[in-house]
Scaffold this active site. Structure first.
Site, PDB file in Angstrom:
ATOM      1  N   HIS A  26     -10.880  18.750  18.997  1.00 51.15           N
ATOM      2  CA  HIS A  26      -9.526  19.766  18.912  1.00 51.15           C
ATOM      3  C   HIS A  26      -8.671  18.778  19.157  1.00 51.15           C
ATOM      4  O   HIS A  26      -8.654  17.552  19.349  1.00 51.15           O
ATOM      5  CB  HIS A  26      -9.896  20.492  19.987  1.00 51.15           C
ATOM      6  CG  HIS A  26      -9.873  20.162  21.385  1.00 51.15           C
ATOM      7  ND1 HIS A  26     -10.822  19.466  21.881  1.00 51.15           N
ATOM      8  CD2 HIS A  26      -8.977  19.884  22.306  1.00 51.15           C
ATOM      9  CE1 HIS A  26     -10.818  18.965  22.824  1.00 51.15           C
ATOM     10  NE2 HIS A  26      -9.423  19.178  23.452  1.00 51.15           N
ATOM     11  N   ASP A  49      -4.479  18.935  21.069  1.00 53.52           N
ATOM     12  CA  ASP A  49      -4.107  19.677  22.135  1.00 53.52           C
ATOM     13  C   ASP A  49      -2.839  20.313  21.875  1.00 53.52           C
ATOM     14  O   ASP A  49      -2.269  21.170  22.793  1.00 53.52           O
ATOM     15  CB  ASP A  49      -3.789  18.902  23.361  1.00 53.52           C
ATOM     16  CG  ASP A  49      -5.303  18.211  23.997  1.00 53.52           C
ATOM     17  OD1 ASP A  49      -6.292  18.942  23.937  1.00 53.52           O
ATOM     18  OD2 ASP A  49      -5.202  17.172  24.484  1.00 53.52           O
ATOM     19  N   HIS A  99     -10.009  14.872  19.322  1.00 53.94           N
ATOM     20  CA  HIS A  99     -10.987  14.255  20.178  1.00 53.94           C
ATOM     21  C   HIS A  99     -11.921  15.235  20.658  1.00 53.94           C
ATOM     22  O   HIS A  99     -11.674  16.430  20.402  1.00 53.94           O
ATOM     23  CB  HIS A  99      -9.972  13.375  21.417  1.00 53.94           C
ATOM     24  CG  HIS A  99      -9.378  14.718  22.254  1.00 53.94           C
ATOM     25  ND1 HIS A  99      -8.008  14.963  21.770  1.00 53.94           N
ATOM     26  CD2 HIS A  99      -9.675  15.360  23.168  1.00 53.94           C
ATOM     27  CE1 HIS A  99      -7.644  15.818  22.502  1.00 53.94           C
ATOM     28  NE2 HIS A  99      -8.493  16.031  23.603  1.00 53.94           N
ATOM     29  N   ARG A 157     -20.035  14.848  35.396  1.00 55.54           N
ATOM     30  CA  ARG A 157     -18.827  14.232  34.989  1.00 55.54           C
ATOM     31  C   ARG A 157     -17.709  14.770  35.492  1.00 55.54           C
ATOM     32  O   ARG A 157     -17.411  15.935  35.348  1.00 55.54           O
ATOM     33  CB  ARG A 157     -18.938  14.047  33.404  1.00 55.54           C
ATOM     34  CG  ARG A 157     -17.754  13.252  32.733  1.00 55.54           C
ATOM     35  CD  ARG A 157     -17.629  13.838  31.465  1.00 55.54           C
ATOM     36  NE  ARG A 157     -16.756  13.130  30.370  1.00 55.54           N
ATOM     37  CZ  ARG A 157     -15.544  13.746  30.008  1.00 55.54           C
ATOM     38  NH1 ARG A 157     -14.937  14.849  30.794  1.00 55.54           N
ATOM     39  NH2 ARG A 157     -14.906  12.999  29.488  1.00 55.54           N
TER      40      ARG A 157
END
Length: 683
Positions: free
Chosen positions: A521, A523, A593, A603
């Site tokens: 996507h 931002d 990204h 994570r």
């Protein structure tokens, strides 16, 4: 050599008679002051630290005066060098007794360059209820370290104290030429052109003398980084090249900037440009022509300056003397002569040299080196050496990441800070968290936990999480914002949103997995892979300009960040998360990204979005700042009552003990206690 310059710029300095008692070595005074500070002997620490500051100033003055006295004299080079060495040694022995006692290690020199004694002095003055001196010492340290988190807070606290006046915030080490230059700029802005330009002339002479002092101090003992054995000629050439490189780097010495704030602009060119405008407004065509010719020595092909010079010469109708400033001409001739030697050594002796000046003409660079020099300068520009934190490094440049507005920085957080923030994420994962262990909205194979800065501070206020960890979260996000603002060259950057997010692989649901933790996507626009477009329209957050991901760990499988072309398939770069790694990138379609699937472990990262628009600034972050200042004030009040010091104690908790293991140190970074004198930060 120093002699000719002083004749041009104001005369030779004489060596004074030997003092009755040589000064104490400044490094010995500093470390003694540091030891006394650790024992909370405030008066003793203050005396030793001020002694270190004065001692260093006196030591440099002696070396400068001896250098001016001991010129090169003799029938041949060998005799001249030996004669000068004998003169320098005799002069320093007369002043100091044994000069070897005054040699500073490179690490200690850096501590003085950073103004570290002033950070300790501000607290000693505070503890002794000397508020004016405390504010001045704090401001002096702040000028050298404007992005230092603790000193920013301390300055704000001093400003809130009614007993401290605005005049208390003064730089105790501000060079006189900066004072005069600031006065000149103020006078020019008020329309007082003639007196303003006179002050500019004065500050220019002072600046050139300060530059000469910097160059002179490049001579002296060098700390060896290795025990490599070399023959005499190699050792001599290496030492001479080191001196030349040091002299060249005086041009980028922070203390030799015309303005207090950091700037990439060449100070001399900037100063001359201001003088040119002033003389033009005064219709002083002769001086204006002289300054224009001086500017053309730096940038001979600058068409704007050439056009202005033609205009001045037309007004003078052939009456111009055709001269340029002799001091400027001498500066440029000598600088270029040194560059030629350095480039020769770079070509034939394999010595590295990174030219600090943007105005160096290409013709002095050997043809065989031009492509290499061009690439090194481009890489230097991409790595953007002007970062607000000394320990942070550029790991991957935009070029290495196959993009233009993307970069990877390391050492933004240390291991302790990462561990503390991981602990915050786990503590907030229970009651009160935003997601309470729900599955990720992007994949059913992972659980997600999220926490905003405001929520973390609210939970700390209620006692649900460690208050030092919630404050660290706020400071880590602010650290990332300053790095983004600095690296991308923005005057101001505001938060659009900040989120501490952890993604955990769900055991038993990873076999045969082919999906992503977060699909590809952009931002601030809607990615259309089929059309290879990114549409900036609602519901996209079109006001977002830059994004950042500050990672906290790497003990998991999968979870790599990757960038793609607009087709959402062609990968252009991939980054492995690790503690303290910050990836910054433009929020548009050129930085589409995604995140690889997290297939084992958890994570965690702080996700950040920034905007240049003040009207779109995240309100939660503003509330978080108010809440943080409020909780700190309460803590400070309690500490003040318990210690009886009356100070709004800083976030380090130094009111109770200067050596306690606190969550945050004066640098805004938690550091382990060091047993050695060699350390990178304050406590």
């Amino acid at each position: 050599m120093r002699g000719p310059w002083l004749l041009v710029l104001g005369g030779l300095l004489a060596v004074p008679p030997a003092p009755a008692d040589p000064p104490q070595p400044p490094d010995r005074l500093f470390w003694d002051g540091f030891d006394r500070f650790s024992r909370e002997d405030w008066a003793g620490a203050q005396a030793q630290l001020w002694g270190a500051v004065r001692g260093l100033r006196e030591l440099r003055g002696i070396r400068l005066r001896c250098g001016a006295e001991c010129g090169l004299q003799g029938p041949g080079l060998e005799e001249s060098v030996l004669s000068r060495a004998e003169c320098l040694l005799g002069c320093e022995r007369l002043q100091l007794g044994e000069p070897s006692r005054y040699r500073l290690t490179r690490d200690t020199e850096r501590l003085f360059q950073r103004g570290l004694p002033y950070n300790y002095l501000q607290l000693t003055h505070y503890k002794l209820e000397e508020l004016d001196e405390a504010a001045a010492a704090a401001f002096t340290f702040y000028v050298k370290n404007p992005h230092h988190e603790q000193i920013q807070d301390d300055i704000q606290r001093y400003k809130r104290m009614e007993q401290i006046q605005e005049l208390s915030f003064r730089d105790l080490e501000q060079p006189q030429y900066q004072v005069v230059y600031t006065q000149a700029v103020s006078l020019l802005s008020e329309g007082k052109l003639r007196v303003g330009v006179r002050r500019l002339e004065e500050s220019l002479k002072m600046y050139l003398l300060a530059m000469e002092d910097c160059r002179s101090l490049c001579e002296g003992t060098r700390e060896q980084e290795s025990e490599t054995y070399r023959d005499v000629s190699e050792a001599i050439s290496q030492y001479y090249m080191d001196i030349l490189q040091c002299r060249q780097n005086c041009a980028k010495e922070p203390s030799l900037r015309m303005r207090v704030e950091h700037s990439t602009e060449d100070p001399l060119v900037s100063h001359l440009s201001l003088m040119l405008d002033a003389y033009s407004k005064l219709e002083d065509w002769e001086d204006a022509a002289e300054i224009a010719r001086s500017l053309l020595v730096f940038h001979p092909q600058n068409e704007t300056t050439r056009e202005r010079l033609r205009g001045y010469e037309e007004r003078l109708q052939g009456k111009s003397t055709g001269k340029l400033r002799e001091a400027i001409a001498l500066y440029v001739r000598r600088t270029l002569s040194e560059k030629r030697l350095l480039y020769y050594a770079m070509e034939h002796l394999n010595i590295s040299f990174l030219d600090p000046d943007s105005w160096t003409p290409e013709e002095i660079i050997p043809e065989s080196l031009r492509e290499r020099v061009r690439k090194e300068q481009e890489d230097k520009k991409q790595r953007s050496g002007i970062l607000p934190y000394e320990e942070v490094i550029v790991t991957l440049t935009p070029k290495e990441m196959n993009g233009t507005s993307r970069v990877t920085l390391d050492r933004v957080l240390n291991e302790e800070e990462c561990s503390a923030l991981m602990g915050l994420a786990q503590a907030a994962g229970g009651p009160g968290s935003g997601y309470r262990g729900r599955r990720s909205p992007h994949t059913p194979r992972e659980r997600i936990q999220g926490l905003t800065v405001l929520r973390a501070l609210q939970m700390a206020e209620s006692g649900s999480v460690d208050v030092s960890h919630s404050r660290l979260y706020y400071r880590a996000s602010e650290r990332a914002r300053l790095l983004a603002q600095s690296y991308f060259g923005m005057e101001t950057m505001h938060f659009s949103y900040t989120h501490l997010v952890c993604r955990t692989a769900i055991m038993g649901e990873q076999e045969g997995r082919a999906d992503l933790s977060h699909p590809v996507h952009a931002d601030n626009c809607l990615l259309d892979p089929e059309e290879k477009e990114c549409w900036r329209e609602p519901p996209a957050y079109v006001h977002r300009d830059y994004s950042g991901l500050l990672y906290l760990n790497d003990d998991f499988e999968g979870g790599n960040l990757f960038f793609t072309e607009l087709d959402a398939t062609t990968v252009t770069a991939e980054v492995r998360p690790s503690c303290g790694r910050l990836v910054l990138f433009g929020a548009g379609g050129d930085n589409a990204h995604g995140v690889r699937a997290v297939t084992q472990g958890t994570r965690c990262a702080i996700a950040l979005w920034f905007t240049k628009s003040a009207e779109h600034e995240e309100q939660e972050h503003s509330l978080a700042k108010d809440l943080m200042m409020g909780t700190e004030s309460q803590t400070q009040s309690k500490e003040s009552q318990s210690t009886g010091s009356g100070r709004e104690a800083s976030k380090t908790g130094r009111g109770t003990s200067a050596t306690n293991e606190d969550p945050e140190r004066p640098s805004g970074r938690r550091q382990k206690k060091r047993m050695s004198r060699k350390f990178e930060d304050e406590l």
